[in-house]
Scaffold this motif. Sequence first.
Motif, PDB file in Angstrom:
ATOM      1  N   ALA A   1      32.908  22.757  35.238  1.00  0.00           N
ATOM      2  CA  ALA A   1      33.818  22.250  34.216  1.00  0.00           C
ATOM      3  C   ALA A   1      34.810  23.340  33.856  1.00  0.00           C
ATOM      4  O   ALA A   1      34.513  24.539  33.965  1.00  0.00           O
ATOM      5  CB  ALA A   1      33.038  21.803  32.979  1.00  0.00           C
ATOM      6  N   ASN A   2      35.980  22.950  33.437  1.00  0.00           N
ATOM      7  CA  ASN A   2      36.970  23.910  32.971  1.00  0.00           C
ATOM      8  C   ASN A   2      36.503  24.537  31.665  1.00  0.00           C
ATOM      9  O   ASN A   2      36.072  23.841  30.749  1.00  0.00           O
ATOM     10  CB  ASN A   2      38.322  23.230  32.760  1.00  0.00           C
ATOM     11  CG  ASN A   2      38.939  22.752  34.056  1.00  0.00           C
ATOM     12  OD1 ASN A   2      38.699  23.334  35.108  1.00  0.00           O
ATOM     13  ND2 ASN A   2      39.749  21.695  33.989  1.00  0.00           N
ATOM     14  N   ASP A   3      36.564  25.858  31.606  1.00  0.00           N
ATOM     15  CA  ASP A   3      36.144  26.576  30.399  1.00  0.00           C
ATOM     16  C   ASP A   3      36.830  27.930  30.390  1.00  0.00           C
ATOM     17  O   ASP A   3      36.592  28.760  31.278  1.00  0.00           O
ATOM     18  CB  ASP A   3      34.621  26.740  30.375  1.00  0.00           C
ATOM     19  CG  ASP A   3      34.111  27.185  29.016  1.00  0.00           C
ATOM     20  OD1 ASP A   3      34.742  28.077  28.400  1.00  0.00           O
ATOM     21  OD2 ASP A   3      33.066  26.671  28.572  1.00  0.00           O
ATOM     22  N   GLN A   4      37.673  28.181  29.420  1.00  0.00           N
ATOM     23  CA  GLN A   4      38.458  29.407  29.357  1.00  0.00           C
ATOM     24  C   GLN A   4      37.604  30.658  29.207  1.00  0.00           C
ATOM     25  O   GLN A   4      38.056  31.762  29.513  1.00  0.00           O
ATOM     26  CB  GLN A   4      39.451  29.327  28.194  1.00  0.00           C
ATOM     27  CG  GLN A   4      40.503  28.235  28.337  1.00  0.00           C
ATOM     28  CD  GLN A   4      41.421  28.468  29.516  1.00  0.00           C
ATOM     29  OE1 GLN A   4      41.893  29.585  29.742  1.00  0.00           O
ATOM     30  NE2 GLN A   4      41.689  27.413  30.280  1.00  0.00           N
ATOM     31  N   ASP A   5      36.362  30.520  28.751  1.00  0.00           N
ATOM     32  CA  ASP A   5      35.504  31.687  28.497  1.00  0.00           C
ATOM     33  C   ASP A   5      34.750  32.155  29.741  1.00  0.00           C
ATOM     34  O   ASP A   5      34.124  33.221  29.712  1.00  0.00           O
ATOM     35  CB  ASP A   5      34.488  31.366  27.397  1.00  0.00           C
ATOM     36  CG  ASP A   5      35.146  31.186  26.038  1.00  0.00           C
ATOM     37  OD1 ASP A   5      36.193  31.819  25.813  1.00  0.00           O
ATOM     38  OD2 ASP A   5      34.622  30.405  25.218  1.00  0.00           O
ATOM     39  N   TRP A   6      34.771  31.369  30.808  1.00  0.00           N
ATOM     40  CA  TRP A   6      33.930  31.658  31.962  1.00  0.00           C
ATOM     41  C   TRP A   6      34.761  31.776  33.238  1.00  0.00           C
ATOM     42  O   TRP A   6      35.804  31.144  33.378  1.00  0.00           O
ATOM     43  CB  TRP A   6      32.888  30.560  32.161  1.00  0.00           C
ATOM     44  CG  TRP A   6      31.875  30.475  31.057  1.00  0.00           C
ATOM     45  CD1 TRP A   6      32.035  29.870  29.847  1.00  0.00           C
ATOM     46  CD2 TRP A   6      30.559  31.021  31.069  1.00  0.00           C
ATOM     47  NE1 TRP A   6      30.897  30.005  29.097  1.00  0.00           N
ATOM     48  CE2 TRP A   6      29.962  30.703  29.819  1.00  0.00           C
ATOM     49  CE3 TRP A   6      29.811  31.737  32.004  1.00  0.00           C
ATOM     50  CZ2 TRP A   6      28.673  31.076  29.490  1.00  0.00           C
ATOM     51  CZ3 TRP A   6      28.513  32.111  31.686  1.00  0.00           C
ATOM     52  CH2 TRP A   6      27.960  31.790  30.438  1.00  0.00           C
ATOM     53  N   ASP A   7      34.243  32.586  34.171  1.00  0.00           N
ATOM     54  CA  ASP A   7      34.759  32.656  35.539  1.00  0.00           C
ATOM     55  C   ASP A   7      33.600  32.450  36.499  1.00  0.00           C
ATOM     56  O   ASP A   7      32.493  32.971  36.268  1.00  0.00           O
ATOM     57  CB  ASP A   7      35.395  34.016  35.832  1.00  0.00           C
ATOM     58  CG  ASP A   7      36.784  34.151  35.232  1.00  0.00           C
ATOM     59  OD1 ASP A   7      37.347  33.136  34.780  1.00  0.00           O
ATOM     60  OD2 ASP A   7      37.308  35.286  35.212  1.00  0.00           O
TER      61      ASP A   7
ATOM     62  N   THR B   1      33.325  39.352  49.443  1.00  0.00           N
ATOM     63  CA  THR B   1      32.085  38.572  49.442  1.00  0.00           C
ATOM     64  C   THR B   1      32.192  37.324  48.575  1.00  0.00           C
ATOM     65  O   THR B   1      31.649  36.278  48.917  1.00  0.00           O
ATOM     66  CB  THR B   1      30.920  39.436  48.953  1.00  0.00           C
ATOM     67  OG1 THR B   1      30.764  40.570  49.812  1.00  0.00           O
ATOM     68  CG2 THR B   1      29.610  38.652  48.950  1.00  0.00           C
ATOM     69  N   PHE B   2      32.918  37.428  47.449  1.00  0.00           N
ATOM     70  CA  PHE B   2      32.958  36.332  46.487  1.00  0.00           C
ATOM     71  C   PHE B   2      34.366  35.744  46.343  1.00  0.00           C
ATOM     72  O   PHE B   2      35.353  36.475  46.290  1.00  0.00           O
ATOM     73  CB  PHE B   2      32.484  36.806  45.110  1.00  0.00           C
ATOM     74  CG  PHE B   2      31.033  37.174  45.057  1.00  0.00           C
ATOM     75  CD1 PHE B   2      30.049  36.196  44.955  1.00  0.00           C
ATOM     76  CD2 PHE B   2      30.639  38.503  45.105  1.00  0.00           C
ATOM     77  CE1 PHE B   2      28.712  36.523  44.901  1.00  0.00           C
ATOM     78  CE2 PHE B   2      29.299  38.850  45.050  1.00  0.00           C
ATOM     79  CZ  PHE B   2      28.330  37.855  44.955  1.00  0.00           C
ATOM     80  N   ARG B   3      34.420  34.432  46.274  1.00  0.00           N
ATOM     81  CA  ARG B   3      35.654  33.720  45.941  1.00  0.00           C
ATOM     82  C   ARG B   3      35.693  33.516  44.433  1.00  0.00           C
ATOM     83  O   ARG B   3      34.759  32.977  43.836  1.00  0.00           O
ATOM     84  CB  ARG B   3      35.691  32.377  46.683  1.00  0.00           C
ATOM     85  CG  ARG B   3      36.878  31.487  46.328  1.00  0.00           C
ATOM     86  CD  ARG B   3      37.016  30.366  47.345  1.00  0.00           C
ATOM     87  NE  ARG B   3      35.761  29.658  47.555  1.00  0.00           N
ATOM     88  CZ  ARG B   3      35.347  28.628  46.802  1.00  0.00           C
ATOM     89  NH1 ARG B   3      36.082  28.214  45.789  1.00  0.00           N
ATOM     90  NH2 ARG B   3      34.203  28.016  47.070  1.00  0.00           N
ATOM     91  N   HIS B   4      36.758  33.973  43.811  1.00  0.00           N
ATOM     92  CA  HIS B   4      36.899  33.930  42.357  1.00  0.00           C
ATOM     93  C   HIS B   4      37.494  32.593  41.932  1.00  0.00           C
ATOM     94  O   HIS B   4      38.570  32.210  42.382  1.00  0.00           O
ATOM     95  CB  HIS B   4      37.782  35.094  41.893  1.00  0.00           C
ATOM     96  CG  HIS B   4      37.985  35.156  40.418  1.00  0.00           C
ATOM     97  ND1 HIS B   4      39.067  35.804  39.834  1.00  0.00           N
ATOM     98  CD2 HIS B   4      37.261  34.650  39.388  1.00  0.00           C
ATOM     99  CE1 HIS B   4      38.979  35.696  38.533  1.00  0.00           C
ATOM    100  NE2 HIS B   4      37.899  34.995  38.233  1.00  0.00           N
ATOM    101  N   VAL B   5      36.794  31.870  41.043  1.00  0.00           N
ATOM    102  CA  VAL B   5      37.293  30.608  40.495  1.00  0.00           C
ATOM    103  C   VAL B   5      37.457  30.813  38.989  1.00  0.00           C
ATOM    104  O   VAL B   5      36.490  30.734  38.233  1.00  0.00           O
ATOM    105  CB  VAL B   5      36.328  29.443  40.783  1.00  0.00           C
ATOM    106  CG1 VAL B   5      36.932  28.125  40.303  1.00  0.00           C
ATOM    107  CG2 VAL B   5      35.986  29.376  42.266  1.00  0.00           C
ATOM    108  N   PRO B   6      38.663  31.123  38.527  1.00  0.00           N
ATOM    109  CA  PRO B   6      38.856  31.467  37.112  1.00  0.00           C
ATOM    110  C   PRO B   6      38.719  30.265  36.184  1.00  0.00           C
ATOM    111  O   PRO B   6      38.912  29.118  36.589  1.00  0.00           O
ATOM    112  CB  PRO B   6      40.273  32.031  37.081  1.00  0.00           C
ATOM    113  CG  PRO B   6      40.959  31.406  38.249  1.00  0.00           C
ATOM    114  CD  PRO B   6      39.910  31.217  39.297  1.00  0.00           C
TER     115      PRO B   6
ATOM    116  N   ASN C   1      30.544  35.171  31.603  1.00  0.00           N
ATOM    117  CA  ASN C   1      31.242  34.934  30.353  1.00  0.00           C
ATOM    118  C   ASN C   1      32.112  36.142  30.021  1.00  0.00           C
ATOM    119  O   ASN C   1      31.609  37.259  29.850  1.00  0.00           O
ATOM    120  CB  ASN C   1      30.241  34.673  29.227  1.00  0.00           C
ATOM    121  CG  ASN C   1      30.923  34.236  27.947  1.00  0.00           C
ATOM    122  OD1 ASN C   1      31.623  35.019  27.308  1.00  0.00           O
ATOM    123  ND2 ASN C   1      30.712  32.985  27.565  1.00  0.00           N
ATOM    124  N   LYS C   2      33.424  35.928  29.948  1.00  0.00           N
ATOM    125  CA  LYS C   2      34.365  37.037  29.775  1.00  0.00           C
ATOM    126  C   LYS C   2      34.277  37.684  28.406  1.00  0.00           C
ATOM    127  O   LYS C   2      34.706  38.833  28.223  1.00  0.00           O
ATOM    128  CB  LYS C   2      35.794  36.532  30.046  1.00  0.00           C
ATOM    129  CG  LYS C   2      36.024  36.162  31.506  1.00  0.00           C
ATOM    130  CD  LYS C   2      37.397  35.561  31.727  1.00  0.00           C
ATOM    131  CE  LYS C   2      37.441  34.102  31.316  1.00  0.00           C
ATOM    132  NZ  LYS C   2      38.706  33.434  31.718  1.00  0.00           N
TER     133      LYS C   2
END
Length: 264
Positions: free
Chosen positions: A245-251, A184-189, A226-227
Amino acid sequence: MAVKSQWNQSNLELSSSKKLRIAPPKMKPSSQGPATYIIQKSSSDPSLFRSNKAVDGVNDTDIFQCTHTTDNNIMWWLVDLEALYQIHSVILLNRDVFSERLQNFTVDVFEKDPKLEPSFPETFGRICAQQVDPLGAAQWTEFNCRNGPIAGQFVRIVKYGFGALSLCEVRVFENPLSTAFRSTFRHVPNTKSLSESREALGVYSTPMQCGLTLWQRLHLNAFHFNKSSGYCEGYSTESGSHSSANDQDWDCFIEISDEEVTDI
């Protein structure tokens, strides 16, 4: 009115080739109420009419192979699938005599055991389908969840009046929730949405749990998670301006459009 179709035994066998899994919730825990019908308390076979008759894999419409509750204003049957699934449809096999009793009922789905609620059986889950008219004698009838798949673990048939509730067999079309989530969902890390339409959905231990909440918000089609904290916000990629925006804490997780679907 429920979206339904008639099935025969050959239909049922062919259905196993569908991409969705058809589950006889065989040997899964089940229950019914207000009580199981007993012919004679002193001599009746204790296995007669029990709730598990609907999940034993026996496609027999003789009453002695079916469930049977006592008569009341509200009668119900419930199965525990023992894990969360995405429920697409439910198929019921009606008995051969007094078949007209199977009418005026609702098929609903719960994530948690509804029997633990003080107001049960008057507690309602998410409604998959409703049926007013009697079902045909000794026939399979499929009920597609009218507003699309529903995530849940417990499937109930609840009936109002018109005699006892009796079911000969129950089948459930479902996908394991993890499979449904991935399809169902496309993951954008490592990405955070900057959408102006963001809405707080809650704090969850996994993205899949957030996805369950999002499925109930029809105006949203994506969320970011938020991971570290588990905080989750939903948003729509179709309304207003949308950027990220690029953010290492979020997917980010975005619902796959019909054009993107190939073969699940």
